[in-house]
Scaffold this active site. Structure first.
Site, PDB file in Angstrom:
ATOM      1  N   ASN A  41      35.671  35.590  40.781  1.00 55.29           N
ATOM      2  CA  ASN A  41      36.233  36.681  41.578  1.00 55.29           C
ATOM      3  C   ASN A  41      35.170  37.756  41.790  1.00 55.29           C
ATOM      4  OD1 ASN A  41      36.594  37.316  38.731  1.00 55.29           O
ATOM      5  ND2 ASN A  41      37.969  38.970  39.304  1.00 55.29           N
ATOM      6  N   ILE A  42      35.240  38.378  42.958  1.00 58.09           N
ATOM      7  CA  ILE A  42      34.283  39.423  43.332  1.00 58.09           C
ATOM      8  C   ILE A  42      35.097  40.582  43.888  1.00 58.09           C
ATOM      9  CG2 ILE A  42      32.300  40.011  44.769  1.00 58.09           C
ATOM     10  CD1 ILE A  42      31.775  36.904  44.901  1.00 58.09           C
ATOM     11  N   GLU A  43      35.171  41.670  43.117  1.00 57.66           N
ATOM     12  CA  GLU A  43      35.987  42.812  43.519  1.00 57.66           C
ATOM     13  C   GLU A  43      35.224  43.750  44.453  1.00 57.66           C
ATOM     14  OE1 GLU A  43      38.900  43.050  39.637  1.00 57.66           O
ATOM     15  OE2 GLU A  43      37.422  44.628  39.916  1.00 57.66           O
ATOM     16  N   CYS A  52      39.043  36.155  45.550  1.00 60.06           N
ATOM     17  CA  CYS A  52      39.402  35.479  44.303  1.00 60.06           C
ATOM     18  C   CYS A  52      38.428  34.342  44.001  1.00 60.06           C
ATOM     19  CB  CYS A  52      40.831  34.951  44.380  1.00 60.06           C
ATOM     20  SG  CYS A  52      41.038  33.582  45.533  1.00 60.06           S
ATOM     21  N   GLU A  54      39.048  31.224  43.341  1.00 61.03           N
ATOM     22  CA  GLU A  54      39.376  29.972  44.028  1.00 61.03           C
ATOM     23  C   GLU A  54      38.828  29.949  45.448  1.00 61.03           C
ATOM     24  OE1 GLU A  54      43.286  31.524  42.417  1.00 61.03           O
ATOM     25  OE2 GLU A  54      41.203  32.130  42.178  1.00 61.03           O
ATOM     26  N   CYS A  86      45.717  32.240  42.734  1.00 58.95           N
ATOM     27  CA  CYS A  86      46.316  33.424  43.350  1.00 58.95           C
ATOM     28  C   CYS A  86      47.330  33.030  44.421  1.00 58.95           C
ATOM     29  CB  CYS A  86      45.224  34.319  43.939  1.00 58.95           C
ATOM     30  SG  CYS A  86      44.545  33.744  45.510  1.00 58.95           S
ATOM     31  N   CYS A  89      45.910  31.422  47.595  1.00 61.43           N
ATOM     32  CA  CYS A  89      45.452  30.047  47.380  1.00 61.43           C
ATOM     33  C   CYS A  89      46.607  29.078  47.188  1.00 61.43           C
ATOM     34  CB  CYS A  89      44.491  29.992  46.209  1.00 61.43           C
ATOM     35  SG  CYS A  89      42.903  30.766  46.623  1.00 61.43           S
TER      36      CYS A  89
END
Length: 91
Positions: A41-43, A52, A54, A86, A89
């Site tokens: 995940n990359i916020e 997310c 996935e 999520c 996904c």
């Protein structure tokens, strides 16, 4: 193959960028034709721009030339309990 997917997902989780939630997620996907792709995940401060784990793995797979369908997905998190894919996904 489950152990292999878990290993890829855990390695990806260590690369997660989660400065806002502190919740790190890793995912590994096995394509029907064999290759495994992983992502974390990359916020983003806007939250809507967050990606997310996935989707990161899926985007990597497609951008590397893999063709759907996906055979299996394994998701790991920094939480104590099992973590599902999520909502986007799952759709």
């Amino acid at each position: 193959q489950l152990a292999k997917l878990k290993s890829y997902a855990e390695k990806a989780r260590r690369k997660a960028y989660a400065p806002y939630s502190g919740f790190k997620v890793g995912a590994a996907i096995l394509m029907t034709q064999g290759p495994v792709f992983s992502g974390c995940n990359i916020e983003n401060a806007s939250y809507g721009g967050t990606v997310c784990a996935e989707r990161t793995a899926i985007l990597k797979a497609i951008s590397e030339g893999a063709k759907p369908p996906i055979r299996a997905v394994h998701v790991v998190s920094s939480g104590a309990e099992a973590w599902p894919p999520c909502g986007l996904c799952l759709q």
